[in-house]
Scaffold this motif. Structure first.
Motif, mmCIF file in Angstrom:
data_model
loop_
_atom_site.group_PDB
_atom_site.id
_atom_site.type_symbol
_atom_site.label_atom_id
_atom_site.label_comp_id
_atom_site.label_asym_id
_atom_site.label_seq_id
_atom_site.Cartn_x
_atom_site.Cartn_y
_atom_site.Cartn_z
ATOM 1 N N GLU A 84 0.829 -1.205 0.000
ATOM 2 C CA GLU A 84 0.000 0.000 0.000
ATOM 3 C C GLU A 84 0.866 1.259 0.000
ATOM 4 O O GLU A 84 0.594 2.211 -0.725
ATOM 5 C CB GLU A 84 -0.939 0.017 1.203
ATOM 6 N N ALA A 85 1.931 1.260 0.799
ATOM 7 C CA ALA A 85 2.821 2.426 0.867
ATOM 8 C C ALA A 85 3.552 2.634 -0.457
ATOM 9 O O ALA A 85 3.701 3.779 -0.922
ATOM 10 C CB ALA A 85 3.815 2.258 2.009
ATOM 11 N N TYR A 88 1.041 3.969 -3.001
ATOM 12 C CA TYR A 88 0.702 5.365 -2.737
ATOM 13 C C TYR A 88 1.841 6.288 -3.168
ATOM 14 O O TYR A 88 1.606 7.319 -3.806
ATOM 15 C CB TYR A 88 0.381 5.573 -1.255
ATOM 16 N N ALA A 92 1.429 8.990 -6.114
ATOM 17 C CA ALA A 92 1.651 10.407 -5.811
ATOM 18 C C ALA A 92 2.678 11.009 -6.766
ATOM 19 O O ALA A 92 2.515 12.139 -7.249
ATOM 20 C CB ALA A 92 2.097 10.574 -4.358
ATOM 21 N N LEU A 134 -4.486 12.651 -6.232
ATOM 22 C CA LEU A 134 -5.026 11.431 -5.646
ATOM 23 C C LEU A 134 -6.270 11.792 -4.862
ATOM 24 O O LEU A 134 -6.318 12.819 -4.193
ATOM 25 C CB LEU A 134 -4.008 10.783 -4.708
ATOM 26 N N GLY A 136 -8.072 9.014 -3.199
ATOM 27 C CA GLY A 136 -8.194 7.995 -2.162
ATOM 28 C C GLY A 136 -6.903 7.232 -1.968
ATOM 29 O O GLY A 136 -5.948 7.391 -2.715
ATOM 30 N N ARG A 137 -6.911 6.396 -0.958
ATOM 31 C CA ARG A 137 -5.770 5.537 -0.667
ATOM 32 C C ARG A 137 -5.881 4.271 -1.521
ATOM 33 O O ARG A 137 -6.966 3.894 -1.937
ATOM 34 C CB ARG A 137 -5.747 5.196 0.815
ATOM 35 N N PRO A 138 -4.783 3.586 -1.751
ATOM 36 C CA PRO A 138 -4.819 2.365 -2.557
ATOM 37 C C PRO A 138 -5.655 1.267 -1.902
ATOM 38 O O PRO A 138 -5.611 1.089 -0.688
ATOM 39 C CB PRO A 138 -3.354 1.933 -2.621
ATOM 40 N N GLU A 139 -6.429 0.594 -2.712
ATOM 41 C CA GLU A 139 -7.166 -0.598 -2.280
ATOM 42 C C GLU A 139 -6.436 -1.790 -2.878
ATOM 43 O O GLU A 139 -6.281 -1.880 -4.091
ATOM 44 C CB GLU A 139 -8.605 -0.556 -2.784
ATOM 45 N N ALA A 150 -3.085 -2.780 -6.919
ATOM 46 C CA ALA A 150 -3.502 -1.680 -6.052
ATOM 47 C C ALA A 150 -4.306 -0.715 -6.910
ATOM 48 O O ALA A 150 -3.824 -0.241 -7.939
ATOM 49 C CB ALA A 150 -2.300 -0.967 -5.449
ATOM 50 N N VAL A 152 -6.075 2.853 -7.121
ATOM 51 C CA VAL A 152 -6.029 4.164 -6.488
ATOM 52 C C VAL A 152 -6.993 5.081 -7.231
ATOM 53 O O VAL A 152 -6.894 5.239 -8.448
ATOM 54 C CB VAL A 152 -4.604 4.767 -6.535
ATOM 55 N N THR A 153 -7.914 5.692 -6.495
ATOM 56 C CA THR A 153 -8.832 6.641 -7.114
ATOM 57 C C THR A 153 -8.113 7.969 -7.281
ATOM 58 O O THR A 153 -7.519 8.492 -6.343
ATOM 59 C CB THR A 153 -10.093 6.823 -6.255
#
Length: 180
Positions: A84-85, A88, A92, A134, A136-139, A150, A152-153
Motif C-alpha cells: 500500500e505504501a 501510494y 503520488a 489522488l 483515495g488511498r490504494p485498495e 492496487a 487508487v482513485t
C-alpha cells in the motif's frame, strides 16, 4: 372506446413504460408481503471469498482447476515497505506531473518501479498523465504470492498498479488508468 384507448396506450412508449413500472412495483410489493422481514442483505455487505477457478488445459478433460483457498495476502521481506505504501508513493509521483521536466517526473517514479517499468516510462511526457491528484488511498487486491494489484482513485478515474516482490521488495511493475 375503452378498448381503443388501451390499445393506443400500449402502443406508445409512455404506455409501455407505465405498464413495466406498474409490474415492477407489483412484484416488489408482493415480495415484501411474503418475506420474513429479514429481506436480502444490503449491497454494501462484504462478499465472502469463494473458490477461484483457473483454466489449465493439461488438467483432465475440461481443464478447470478449483482452488478453495482465498488468494494469499501480499507479503514481502522484513523491513521493506508494504505494498500500500509503495503504491501510494508511486501514484503520488505519477500525478505530480505539472511544471516538471520529463526527467524529474521519471526520477520520482523510479524508486518504486521495476527496472522494466522504469525503462518503459523513460522519455514519457508527463503532460500526458490524465490525472492531477489522488482522491483515495490504494485498495489492495491480492492476486498471488508476491503479486498484488492496487487500485487508487484519482481525480479523473482509477489508477491500477500491479505490484510484484521479486526479491522481497514491493515494486510497481505495470500501470493502467481507467477514466470514468
Amino acid at each position: 372506446m375503452l378498448e381503443r384507448s388501451l390499445t393506443g396506450l400500449f402502443r406508445s412508449r409512455w404506455g409501455v413504460a407505465l405498464v413495466i413500472a406498474v409490474l415492477v412495483l407489483a412484484i416488489v410489493g408482493v415480495g415484501r408481503i411474503f418475506s420474513d422481514g429479514n429481506g436480502p442483505a444490503p449491497i454494501t455487505d462484504a462478499v465472502p471469498t469463494g473458490p477461484t477457478a483457473t483454466i489449465d488445459p493439461s488438467q483432465d478433460d475440461d481443464g478447470v482447476i478449483v482452488d478453495d483457498d482465498p488468494p494469499p495476502s501480499p507479503t514481502a521481506g522484513s523491513g521493506s515497505a508494504e505494498p500500500e505504501a509503495v503504491a501510494y508513493a508511486f501514484a503520488a509521483a505519477w500525478v505530480d506531473h505539472k511544471n516538471v521536466s520529463a526527467k524529474t517526473w521519471h526520477n520520482g517514479l523510479v524508486p518504486n518501479a521495476t527496472e522494466d517499468l522504469a525503462d518503459e516510462l523513460n522519455g514519457v511526457d508527463p503532460a500526458d498523465v490524465p490525472a492531477d491528484k489522488l482522491v483515495g488511498r490504494p485498495e489492495l487486491v491480492p492476486v498471488g504470492d508476491g503479486l498484488v494489484n492496487a487500485v487508487v482513485t484519482v481525480d479523473s478515474g482509477k489508477l491500477t498498479l500491479q505490484l510484484v516482490a521479486p526479491e522481497g521488495r514491493w515494486l510497481v511493475n505495470d500501470v493502467d488508468w481507467e477514466g470514468p
